[in-house]
Design an enzyme around this catalytic site. Structure first.
Site, mmCIF file in Angstrom:
data_model
loop_
_atom_site.group_PDB
_atom_site.id
_atom_site.type_symbol
_atom_site.label_atom_id
_atom_site.label_comp_id
_atom_site.label_asym_id
_atom_site.label_seq_id
_atom_site.Cartn_x
_atom_site.Cartn_y
_atom_site.Cartn_z
ATOM 1 C CG PHE A 126 -1.784 1.064 1.550
ATOM 2 C CD1 PHE A 126 -3.073 1.068 1.022
ATOM 3 C CD2 PHE A 126 -1.426 2.105 2.403
ATOM 4 C CE1 PHE A 126 -3.974 2.085 1.328
ATOM 5 C CE2 PHE A 126 -2.316 3.126 2.707
ATOM 6 C CZ PHE A 126 -3.587 3.104 2.166
ATOM 7 C CD GLU A 130 3.996 11.369 -2.474
ATOM 8 O OE1 GLU A 130 4.464 12.528 -2.541
ATOM 9 O OE2 GLU A 130 3.130 10.929 -3.241
ATOM 10 C CB ILE A 160 6.111 1.002 0.675
ATOM 11 C CG1 ILE A 160 6.010 2.476 0.238
ATOM 12 C CG2 ILE A 160 4.930 0.168 0.175
ATOM 13 C CD1 ILE A 160 4.871 3.274 0.871
ATOM 14 C CD GLU A 366 -1.836 0.030 8.724
ATOM 15 O OE1 GLU A 366 -3.056 0.102 8.852
ATOM 16 O OE2 GLU A 366 -1.232 -1.006 8.366
ATOM 17 C CB THR A 368 1.819 9.184 14.813
ATOM 18 O OG1 THR A 368 0.984 10.340 14.638
ATOM 19 C CG2 THR A 368 2.930 9.195 13.768
#
Ligand code: CAA
Length: 385
Positions: A126, A130, A160, A366, A368
């Site tokens: 997923f 960036e 990733i 996913e 913080t």
């Protein structure tokens, strides 16, 4: 094992027992070596696939096991208690890859991509974050230029999970950075596409056997058929996917915390100081009591978020609460577990040293813990930010 909902459900109890014994006999014995070598646990992933654990919530029609989210979090806790690296690979494939394709994909996309992903023949990643846009993905810069027959993707993605091994990537890129989140689109990209490359694999504090990669997209062509959902729907696809992903990471944190808790109980009953097991000392008993309580509180929040999802209710806040509580409980427990073990806990001989390192990421990926608090507060304050 814990008394209380939903372990009273006989079918779930059976599932839990099966996965517990599989995880403890097949996965746990190899976790130390995997952590030390950093080798991706492909053998474990194949076994998870055979057991139907790589696409648990996907209907059988599309290669999955057709189970509910409560079963998923119970399975995730068991796998994470054995090996946190294996658990994150499973979590990303289930929550962040299979779920959005099953939810937003066309039948043709499900046939081509979901079937092999959910059955575990293929692995997914997923790609949202960036280098300059982690907590703030609405402003991401990876560009999707419209070209005849599809899009040309150019940009860099960071941190990733599964990036090095993935066959397919759920990628987020913008057709127009000037319009913020409304320009973001989701794509399914074959990682064998020309212009796709793994630029770097990170050396990490914990979950060392899973890969965390930087990906380059150098004018990668993606056909129109690989657009997931509608143009401009990508940001909502990403955030709704992360709602489910956060329940999975909450369950991963429960597993890591439980491993540290179980090790602490065992050690406290065996280790003698001042002529008796240290479990007789009230200082140690208080650690054990607080570990048990924090773990079960986080577990109930996690099950409850999963049940909201199963019942078709909105679960954005519940997922954020579960992840926040479970990640903080896990880190607290892992820290105190080393304290219970004293000098032994600081060495690699004892599992709590690995638990301590693996725990930290649950407060980061996913979203913080600070992002989870933002999500919870926004829901409580009617969107005020
Ligand atoms: N589901 C669907 N849509 C949602 C949503 C949700 N949960 N939350 C918000 N939206 C919608 C809003 O309704 C809004 O839509 P409209 O413009 O039509 O009204 C739109 O999205 C924008 O909402 P916000 O203004 O609230 O968005 P924001 O830019 O302020 O961001 C945020 C909100 C909560 C901070 C969000 O950016 C966020 O969750 N950030 C953290 C990102 C994250 O978790 N990254 C982890 C990457 S994955 C990973 O870790 C890699 C791995 O491999 C494991």
């Amino acid at each position: 094992m814990m008394n209380g909902w939903p372990e009273t459900d006989e079918s779930k109890k059976l599932l839990l027992e099966q996965i517990h014994s599989f995880a403890q006999s097949e996965i746990a014995p190899k976790a130390k070596e995997a952590d030390e070598t950093g080798h991706f646990p492909m053998e474990n992933i194949k076994k998870l696939a055979e057991m139907g654990l790589m696409g648990m919530m996907v209907p059988e029609q599309w290669g999955g096991s057709g189970m509910d989210a409560v079963s998923y979090v119970m399975a995730m806790e068991e796998i994470a208690a054995a090996c946190a690296s294996t658990a994150v690979v499973m979590s990303v494939n289930n929550s962040l890859v299979c779920w959005p394709i099953n939810t937003y994909g066309t039948d043709a996309q499900k046939e081509k991509f979901l079937k092999p992903l959910a059955s575990g023949q293929k692995l997914g990643c997923f790609a949202l974050s960036e280098p300059g846009y982690g907590s703030d993905p609405a402003n991401l810069k990876c560009h999707a230029k419209k070209v005849p027959g599809g899009y040309q993707i150019k940009g860099t993605k960071n941190w990733i999970t599964n990036g090095k091994e993935a066959d397919y990537c759920v990628l987020f890129a913008t057709i127009d950075p000037a319009i913020g989140h409304k320009g973001i689109c989701a794509f399914i990209v074959d990682t064998k596409s020309k212009g796709y490359s793994v630029a770097k694999v990170e050396h990490k504090l914990g979950i060392t056997a899973s890969s965390t990669a930087q990906l380059f997209f150098d004018e990668v062509f993606v056909s129109q058929e690989c657009l997931l959902g509608a143009e401009g729907q990508g940001f909502k696809i990403a955030l709704s996917t992360l709602d489910g992903g956060r329940i999975g990471i909450a369950a991963q944190a429960l597993g890591i915390g439980r491993c540290a808790f179980d090790a602490s109980k065992k050690f406290a009953l065996e280790r003698e100081q001042f002529g008796a097991p240290i479990a007789k000392l009230q200082a140690i008993q208080f650690f054990i009591a607080d570990m048990a309580t924090r773990l079960q509180a986080a577990r109930l929040l996690t099950w409850s978020a999963a049940q909201c999802k199963d019942q078709g209710l909105k679960y954005t806040k519940e997922a954020a609460m579960a992840k926040l509580a479970a990640a903080e409980a896990c880190n607290w427990i892992a820290t105190k577990a080393i304290q219970v073990h004293g000098g032994y806990g600081y060495t690699k001989e004892y599992v709590v040293e690995r638990n301590f390192r693996d725990a930290k990421i649950t407060e980061i990926y996913e979203g913080t813990s600070e992002i989870q608090r933002i999500v919870i507060a926004a829901q409580e304050l009617n969107g005020l930010r």
